[in-house]
Write an enzyme that holds these catalytic residues in place. Structure first.
Site, short mmCIF file in Angstrom:
data_model
loop_
_atom_site.label_atom_id
_atom_site.label_comp_id
_atom_site.label_asym_id
_atom_site.label_seq_id
_atom_site.Cartn_x
_atom_site.Cartn_y
_atom_site.Cartn_z
N ASN A 80 0.72 -1.18 -0.05
CA ASN A 80 -0.09 0.00 -0.01
C ASN A 80 0.92 1.21 -0.08
O ASN A 80 1.58 1.57 1.09
CB ASN A 80 -0.98 -0.05 1.26
CG ASN A 80 -1.77 1.33 1.17
OD1 ASN A 80 -2.65 1.48 0.49
ND2 ASN A 80 -1.28 2.06 2.37
N GLU A 81 0.80 2.02 -1.11
CA GLU A 81 1.27 3.32 -1.08
C GLU A 81 2.71 3.31 -0.82
O GLU A 81 3.41 4.20 -0.05
CB GLU A 81 0.61 4.35 -0.33
CG GLU A 81 -0.76 4.70 -0.59
CD GLU A 81 -1.35 5.92 -0.10
OE1 GLU A 81 -0.78 6.46 0.67
OE2 GLU A 81 -2.63 6.06 -0.58
N PRO A 82 3.63 2.71 -1.64
CA PRO A 82 5.10 2.34 -1.03
C PRO A 82 5.93 3.75 -1.84
O PRO A 82 7.04 3.95 -1.40
CB PRO A 82 5.52 1.28 -2.09
CG PRO A 82 4.61 1.21 -3.15
CD PRO A 82 3.32 1.49 -2.48
N ALA A 137 -0.24 0.43 -6.14
CA ALA A 137 -0.94 0.86 -5.32
C ALA A 137 -0.48 2.10 -4.66
O ALA A 137 -0.31 2.44 -3.52
CB ALA A 137 -1.09 -0.19 -3.93
N HIS A 170 -4.19 5.29 -6.04
CA HIS A 170 -5.34 6.05 -5.25
C HIS A 170 -5.47 7.46 -5.84
O HIS A 170 -4.75 7.96 -6.59
CB HIS A 170 -4.73 5.81 -3.84
CG HIS A 170 -4.46 4.62 -3.29
ND1 HIS A 170 -3.83 4.38 -2.02
CD2 HIS A 170 -5.11 3.35 -3.46
CE1 HIS A 170 -3.86 3.02 -1.63
NE2 HIS A 170 -4.45 2.58 -2.80
#
Length: 508
Positions: free
Chosen positions: A159-161, A199, A228
């Site tokens: 998630n959101e790396p 992501a 996102h």
């Protein structure tokens, strides 16, 4: 004000991308009663297909369990909570959209964490052991739910790396290494399992080209792409909350479209695109989420987002959510379209209205969407007051929508209207008038439920002849930040000839 002429023939089919997936608080929260009751309500009224959230591998789910006792040493994989949660999901007709994360502390290479619940965001100290964990999870799910079922569950890597709060140092090379280990592990279990990423959060467009180059050079699978989208500005902090500026709703649609624009001509150009989180604000303590403004803002996004993405997942369905700790007040700007105890927010009603729309799109506009049900012929109208974000002028107290809608020739149509605005269907507005009780009493909670009901009105309209068949003139006046649903059905009049309503009170 001119009247919009709605065509008689459909211009296309309404995409269900808006309800393909919905977001949730961390995986462990699904064990709570309030969460389960809220999700059951959302499934009854809306019917999402998938649910996505963080933390399936976090310590509070206890999947990864090293042991060293009585001469025995190794790692156990424990699925007690995983089974309870996924069983509950499937029982109410929703599938998991599996996000791989966060790092179990016993497997982590460092101690950096995020959120009140301390999700570890460091790479694995051993990528082979990480791969074994991923495979153990998937093999268990296949054993329990069947290969054909699990093949329908997308698997998203992290998630959101691109943000250092979610991935140590936002290290792109380290993420690519994790991605490679993860997708190869998934495909080794079964080649038809669907896996993808990266992501990334809004504003990380510079990750797309390196990601495409990496998976191409390494010949790695990327069955889908995920990103996102949020449209708020920097947080202006106050105790237990924030205020933020908002860009116009079109900004969200532009974000949905951007990955395919960037990846045109690459091997990833035709991959399914999932917006696995979106909302106005990226903060779980921004009061805009509780308001009618949020619903009016998102109406054109739900109506048009399927043009750009295969799914876009509202973050989140419920205020049972604890990234910043336990919320300090009943309404607190939480992401949820439902507040605690299943109190419905205006955004929830927007989704419930969308769930009643037909498959055939007759018309789209800046303030309306008109559809028709293919089987019954019912016409459904979703109308909203356009809003433009922080830089636009303040919206007026009224907004007019005037439509000419096709209908069977002769007779009348029965109309059922549902309204949400600054006063109707607005529990947050009622809570504010109550004095913003942090913990509402039983009677206050009952009042909030009553205040959350949309305003409803039933009436009928005459069908007039037109050049292309019958026509109904529908004139709607919406309140400030209003969202309205109107359903239209032909009237089959079965009134007996002796009925005279004027005689009910027996006056001369």
């Amino acid at each position: 004000m001119p009247r919009t002429i709605v065509p008689t023939e459909p211009a296309g089919t309404l995409s269900d991308a808006w309800r393909t997936c919905v977001g949730t608080g961390r995986f462990n929260l699904a064990l709570r009663r309030d969460y389960q009751d809220s999700l059951a309500l959302a499934q009854r009224d809306i019917g999402f297909r998938y649910i996505r959230g963080h933390g399936i591998l976090h310590d509070d789910v206890a999947v990864h369990r090293p042991y060293d006792a009585a001469g025995h040493r190794g790692t156990a994989y424990v699925f007690t909570y995983v089974d309870q949660v996924i069983d509950a999901y499937l029982e109410i007709g929703i599938k998991p959209f599996l996000e791989l994360g966060f790092m179990p502390s016993a497997l982590a290479s460092g101690d950096q964490t995020v959120f009140w619940w301390h999700g570890n965001v460091t790479p694995p100290r051993d990528h082979a052991e990480w791969a074994q964990l991923v495979q153990a999870l998937l093999r268990h799910l296949i054993d329990r739910y069947g290969l054909d079922e699990v093949r329908t569950w997308p698997v998203e890597v992290w998630n959101e790396p691109n943000l250092d709060i979610f991935w140590k140092d936002a290290d792109q090379e380290a993420y690519f290494r994790l991605y490679e280990a993860s997708v190869l592990a998934v495909k080794e279990v079964d080649a038809e399992l669907q896996v993808g990423g990266p992501a990334i959060s809004p504003g990380a467009d510079d990750w797309w080209k390196p990601f495409a180059d990496f998976v191409t050079a390494r010949d790695l699978p990327a069955d889908f792409l995920s990103v996102h989208a949020y449209s708020s500005g920097p947080a202006q902090h106050v105790p237990f909350g924030v205020y933020q500026t908002l860009r116009a709703p079109q900004n969200l649609l532009d974000q949905f479209a951007r990955p395919r624009e960037i990846l045109a001509g690459t091997v990833l150009a035709d991959r399914p695109l999932h917006i696995t989180e979106f909302n106005t604000s990226y903060r779980p303590d921004n009061p805009v989420h509780d308001t009618a403004y949020n619903a009016a803002y998102l109406a054109p996004v739900l109506a048009n987002g399927g043009t750009h993405a295969d799914s876009f997942s509202y973050w989140t369905f419920s205020d049972v959510f604890e990234e910043n700790g336990v919320p300090a007040s009943f309404f607190h700007g939480g992401f949820g379209m439902l507040a605690y105890r299943q109190v419905r927010k205006p955004t929830y009603h927007l989704y419930a209205f969308m769930a009643r729309m037909g498959q055939e799109v007759l018309a789209r506009g800046d303030d309306h969407l008109v559809t028709r049900h293919a089987g019954t012929g019912q016409v459904t109208v979703l109308a909203w007051q356009p809003v433009g974000g922080s830089e636009s002028p303040e919206e007026p107290d009224r907004h007019e929508v005037r439509l000419s809608i096709p209908a069977p020739t002769g007779g009348r149509v029965f109309a059922m209207r549902h309204d949400v605005d600054e006063t109707a269907g607005n529990a947050w507005a009622a809570w504010r008038e109550m004095g913003r009780p942090a913990s509402p009493s039983a009677w206050q909670l009952d009042a909030l439920h009553e205040a959350s009901e949309p305003a409803r009105r039933a009436f009928s309209l005459p069908v007039a002849p037109g050049a292309d068949g019958g026509r109904v003139d529908l004139d709607l006046t919406l309140g400030r930040h209003g969202v309205t649903l109107v359903t239209l059905d032909p009237v089959r009049d079965e009134t007996p000839p002796w009925v005279d309503d004027a005689r009910i009170v027996a006056r001369d």
